[in-house]
Design an enzyme around this catalytic site. Structure first.
Site, PDB file in Angstrom:
ATOM      1  N   LYS A 105       0.859  -1.183   0.000  1.00  0.00           N
ATOM      2  CA  LYS A 105       0.000   0.000   0.000  1.00  0.00           C
ATOM      3  C   LYS A 105       0.886   1.220   0.000  1.00  0.00           C
ATOM      4  O   LYS A 105       2.032   1.166   0.450  1.00  0.00           O
ATOM      5  CB  LYS A 105      -0.892   0.019   1.246  1.00  0.00           C
ATOM      6  CG  LYS A 105      -2.163   0.800   1.072  1.00  0.00           C
ATOM      7  CD  LYS A 105      -3.198  -0.046   0.367  1.00  0.00           C
ATOM      8  CE  LYS A 105      -4.508   0.615   0.192  1.00  0.00           C
ATOM      9  NZ  LYS A 105      -5.561  -0.354  -0.150  1.00  0.00           N
ATOM     10  N   GLY A 217     -20.796   6.216   2.991  1.00  0.00           N
ATOM     11  CA  GLY A 217     -19.748   6.590   2.036  1.00  0.00           C
ATOM     12  C   GLY A 217     -20.334   6.605   0.633  1.00  0.00           C
ATOM     13  O   GLY A 217     -21.058   5.674   0.254  1.00  0.00           O
ATOM     14  N   TYR A 218     -20.068   7.656  -0.122  1.00  0.00           N
ATOM     15  CA  TYR A 218     -20.621   7.721  -1.484  1.00  0.00           C
ATOM     16  C   TYR A 218     -19.522   8.056  -2.479  1.00  0.00           C
ATOM     17  O   TYR A 218     -19.683   8.843  -3.394  1.00  0.00           O
ATOM     18  CB  TYR A 218     -21.778   8.738  -1.536  1.00  0.00           C
ATOM     19  CG  TYR A 218     -22.889   8.322  -2.481  1.00  0.00           C
ATOM     20  CD1 TYR A 218     -23.629   7.170  -2.239  1.00  0.00           C
ATOM     21  CD2 TYR A 218     -23.184   9.071  -3.618  1.00  0.00           C
ATOM     22  CE1 TYR A 218     -24.641   6.769  -3.101  1.00  0.00           C
ATOM     23  CE2 TYR A 218     -24.206   8.677  -4.496  1.00  0.00           C
ATOM     24  CZ  TYR A 218     -24.928   7.526  -4.220  1.00  0.00           C
ATOM     25  OH  TYR A 218     -25.938   7.127  -5.080  1.00  0.00           O
ATOM     26  N   GLY A 219     -18.346   7.442  -2.275  1.00  0.00           N
ATOM     27  CA  GLY A 219     -17.254   7.559  -3.242  1.00  0.00           C
ATOM     28  C   GLY A 219     -17.431   6.477  -4.297  1.00  0.00           C
ATOM     29  O   GLY A 219     -18.548   6.000  -4.546  1.00  0.00           O
ATOM     30  N   ASN A 220     -16.333   6.059  -4.894  1.00  0.00           N
ATOM     31  CA  ASN A 220     -16.389   5.052  -5.954  1.00  0.00           C
ATOM     32  C   ASN A 220     -17.110   3.778  -5.485  1.00  0.00           C
ATOM     33  O   ASN A 220     -18.020   3.290  -6.156  1.00  0.00           O
ATOM     34  CB  ASN A 220     -14.955   4.742  -6.412  1.00  0.00           C
ATOM     35  CG  ASN A 220     -14.911   3.668  -7.477  1.00  0.00           C
ATOM     36  OD1 ASN A 220     -14.979   2.490  -7.178  1.00  0.00           O
ATOM     37  ND2 ASN A 220     -14.828   4.066  -8.736  1.00  0.00           N
ATOM     38  N   ALA A 221     -16.721   3.271  -4.303  1.00  0.00           N
ATOM     39  CA  ALA A 221     -17.317   2.013  -3.827  1.00  0.00           C
ATOM     40  C   ALA A 221     -18.781   2.210  -3.441  1.00  0.00           C
ATOM     41  O   ALA A 221     -19.658   1.437  -3.853  1.00  0.00           O
ATOM     42  CB  ALA A 221     -16.514   1.468  -2.654  1.00  0.00           C
ATOM     43  N   GLY A 222     -19.074   3.235  -2.660  1.00  0.00           N
ATOM     44  CA  GLY A 222     -20.430   3.451  -2.149  1.00  0.00           C
ATOM     45  C   GLY A 222     -21.438   3.737  -3.249  1.00  0.00           C
ATOM     46  O   GLY A 222     -22.522   3.140  -3.278  1.00  0.00           O
ATOM     47  N   TYR A 223     -21.081   4.632  -4.159  1.00  0.00           N
ATOM     48  CA  TYR A 223     -22.035   4.962  -5.228  1.00  0.00           C
ATOM     49  C   TYR A 223     -22.346   3.721  -6.076  1.00  0.00           C
ATOM     50  O   TYR A 223     -23.497   3.393  -6.336  1.00  0.00           O
ATOM     51  CB  TYR A 223     -21.527   6.106  -6.133  1.00  0.00           C
ATOM     52  CG  TYR A 223     -22.199   6.046  -7.488  1.00  0.00           C
ATOM     53  CD1 TYR A 223     -23.564   6.309  -7.612  1.00  0.00           C
ATOM     54  CD2 TYR A 223     -21.494   5.624  -8.620  1.00  0.00           C
ATOM     55  CE1 TYR A 223     -24.217   6.171  -8.843  1.00  0.00           C
ATOM     56  CE2 TYR A 223     -22.139   5.484  -9.846  1.00  0.00           C
ATOM     57  CZ  TYR A 223     -23.502   5.756  -9.955  1.00  0.00           C
ATOM     58  OH  TYR A 223     -24.135   5.593 -11.156  1.00  0.00           O
TER      59      TYR A 223
HETATM   60  N1  GLU Z   1      -7.170  -0.090  -3.378  1.00  0.00           N
HETATM   61  C1  GLU Z   1      -7.914  -1.261  -3.683  1.00  0.00           C
HETATM   62  C2  GLU Z   1      -7.979  -2.189  -2.484  1.00  0.00           C
HETATM   63  O1  GLU Z   1      -7.887  -1.777  -1.352  1.00  0.00           O
HETATM   64  C3  GLU Z   1      -7.422  -1.939  -4.946  1.00  0.00           C
HETATM   65  C4  GLU Z   1      -5.989  -2.323  -4.959  1.00  0.00           C
HETATM   66  C5  GLU Z   1      -5.498  -2.774  -6.325  1.00  0.00           C
HETATM   67  O2  GLU Z   1      -6.276  -2.769  -7.266  1.00  0.00           O
HETATM   68  O3  GLU Z   1      -4.311  -3.099  -6.418  1.00  0.00           O
HETATM   69  O4  GLU Z   1      -8.216  -3.350  -2.621  1.00  0.00           O
END
Ligand code: GLU
Length: 415
Positions: A105, A217-223
Site C-alpha cells: 500500500k 460513504g458515497y465515493g467510488n465504492a459506495g455509489y
Molecule cells: N485499493 C484497492 C484495495 O484496497 C485496490 C488495490 C489494487 O487494485 O491493487 O483493494
C-alpha cells in the site's frame, strides 16, 4: 486516518489467527510487520511559485506469493501505520482471492481537494520519481484507493514509462481504458461486493428484491454499490452518506439522482425529499444490509450492539474493530469481511495486469465472468471454513489467507 492505531488492529487480527493456526513463533513474527517500506519527501512547486514538501510512503508487506499489489491514498490524515495496516490487508486479500500476488500500500499526506489539477499532477509525478526503483510490473504494482483516480494512475504510468524509456502499462492498474485500463475496473470493488451479498443472503433468508440497504460513504465504492444493488437486485437504498453527513428516505433513494446532487453541491446532504441523518445514525438503521464503504473504525464496541442489519458487507478497509467483531458475531450478524467483500477491485486489477502483459484486451462479459466466479468461490471458501471451525467470517478469511502465505513462505525456504 483515525485516532487509534489501525496497524495495531491489523496485528491483533493476525495474532488471533496465529493462535487458531498454531503458527510457529518466527513465522508469526515475520507476518506481524512489513518486509520493506520506503518513506519519501516530495518537493512540489505550487501554483503560487512556492515549493511545498509532501510526505509519502510505500509499504511492501509480504511478497512470498508474488509481486506486491495495492492502492495509493491521498489523504490529509494518512500515517505510516495506516499504510502498514492496509498493506497487511492487501496481502491477505490477494491470498484469499488466490491471486499470484503479495500485498502493498502507499500514500501521500495531502488534501487533494485543496490542490489544483496541475499541483496534483506534479505531486503524482514526483511520487513516482521517488519510488521508481521500488516499484515495477514484476515487483510492486500500485492502483487507486481513497481520493486517487484513473487520471492520477495515467500520470504515474506516464512518468514511470518516461524514466524507463519505454511504455510500461503494467506498472500500475486502475488506468483509464484508452491507456491499458481494464473494462470493469471502475465499478469492480462494488461489483465484487455485490456478488458476495448475492450469496450471503442465502444464509440470512433475505429476499433481495424486497431488501433495504444503508450505505456509508458515497465515493467510488459506495455509489456503485447503491447503483448495482438497485440495478441488479431491484433492492431499495434507504440511506446513504458521505463525510458531511447522511440522508434517509423510506421510499428509497435513486442512486443516480443522489450522485448528480453530490456532484453539483459537493455532498449527498440536503437532498430534496430526504431526511437528514448522521453517519452514526445510518449505521444503526433497521435495514437488511449495511455497507460501510468509507474509512476505518466505524463499527466499534460503542455502537456494535446497536447494529440492526442482518448483513454487514464491508466494502471499506478495516471498518470494524476486533471488539465490535465479537459483538456482531455473538449477535448473529453475518459479516462479509473487508478483504473478501472489497476484493473485486484488486481482482480486476490483476486481470488488467494480465491484459497489459499479453497486449490483448477482453470484453465486459469475460471480466465479469472471471470476477463473479472468483468472488463466489472465495465467499464459499470463507463460509465453509467459518462453519467447520465455528469461527467468525473474518477469522475464517484470515485462516485461509494466512495459511496460503505461510505455505508459500515455507516452499520458498524462508521459514
Ligand atoms: N485499493 C484497492 C484495495 O484496497 C485496490 C488495490 C489494487 O487494485 O491493487 O483493494
Amino acid at each position: 486516518m483515525t485516532n487509534n492505531n489501525i496497524f495495531k488492529i491489523a496485528q491483533l487480527q493476525l495474532d488471533r489467527c496465529a493462535k487458531t493456526l498454531h503458527l510457529e513463533q518466527n513465522i508469526h513474527e515475520l507476518l506481524r510487520v512489513p518486509m520493506r517500506e520506503l518513506h519519501v519527501s516530495l518537493p512540489v512547486r505550487m501554483d503560487n511559485g512556492t515549493v511545498r514538501i509532501f510526505r509519502g510512503f510505500r509499504v511492501q508487506y509480504n511478497d512470498a506469493k508474488g509481486p506486491t499489489k495495492g492502492g495509493l491514498r491521498f489523504h490529509p490524515d494518512e500515517t505510516i501505520d495506516t499504510v502498514r495496516a492496509l498493506a497487511a490487508w492487501m496481502t491477505w486479500k490477494c491470498s484469499l482471492m488466490d491471486l499470484p500476488l503479495g500485498g502493498a500500500k502507499g500514500g501521500i499526506i495531502c488534501n487533494p481537494k485543496e490542490l489544483s489539477l496541475i499541483e496534483l499532477e506534479q505531486l503524482s509525478r514526483a511520487y513516482i520519481r521517488s519510488i521508481y526503483n521500488f516499484i515495477g510490473p514484476n515487483k510492486d504494482i500500485p492502483a487507486p484507493d481513497v481520493y486517487t483516480t484513473p487520471q492520477i494512475m495515467a500520470w504515474m504510468m506516464d512518468e514511470y514509462s518516461t524514466i524507463a524509456g519505454e511504455n510500461k502499462f503494467g506498472v500500475i492498474t486502475g488506468k483509464p481504458i484508452p491507456l491499458g485500463g481494464s473494462i470493469g475496473r471502475g465499478d469492480a470493488t462494488a461489483r465484487g461486493g455485490i456478488y458476495t451479498i448475492k450469496e450471503a443472503v442465502r444464509e440470512c433468508d433475505i429476499d433481495l428484491e424486497k431488501a433495504t440497504f444503508a450505505i456509508q460513504g458515497y465515493g467510488n465504492a459506495g455509489y456503485y454499490a447503491a447503483h448495482l444493488a438497485k440495478a441488479i437486485f431491484g433492492s431499495k437504498i434507504v440511506a446513504v452518506s458521505d463525510s458531511q453527513g447522511g440522508i434517509y428516505c423510506e421510499r428509497g433513494l435513486d442512486p443516480e439522482v443522489v450522485l448528480e446532487h453530490k456532484n453539483r453541491t459537493g455532498s449527498v446532504i440536503d437532498m430534496p425529499d430526504a431526511d437528514t441523518i448522521s453517519n452514526e445514525e445510518l449505521l444503526e438503521l433497521n435495514v437488511d444490509i449495511l455497507i460501510p464503504s468509507a474509512l476505518e473504525e466505524q463499527i466499534t464496541e460503542t455502537n456494535a450492539s446497536n447494529i440492526r442489519a442482518k448483513i454487514v458487507a464491508e466494502l471499506a478497509n478495516g471498518p470494524t474493530t476486533p471488539e465490535a467483531d465479537d459483538i456482531l458475531y455473538n449477535n448473529g450478524i453475518h459479516v462479509i469481511p473487508d478483504f473478501l467483500c472489497n476484493a473485486g477491485g484488486v481482482t480486476v486489477s490483476y486481470l488488467e495486469m494480465v491484459q497489459n502483459a499479453s497486449i490483448y484486451y477482453w470484453d465486459e462479459a469475460q471480466v465479469y465472468d472471471i470476477l463473479s466466479k472468483r468472488m463466489k468461490s472465495s465467499y464459499y471458501t470463507v463460509l465453509n471454513t467459518s462453519k467447520k471451525y465455528k469461527i467468525s467470517m473474518r477469522e475464517a478469511a484470515y485462516v485461509v489467507a494466512v495459511g496460503r502465505v505461510v505455505e508459500a513462505m515455507k516452499l520458498r525456504g524462508w521459514v
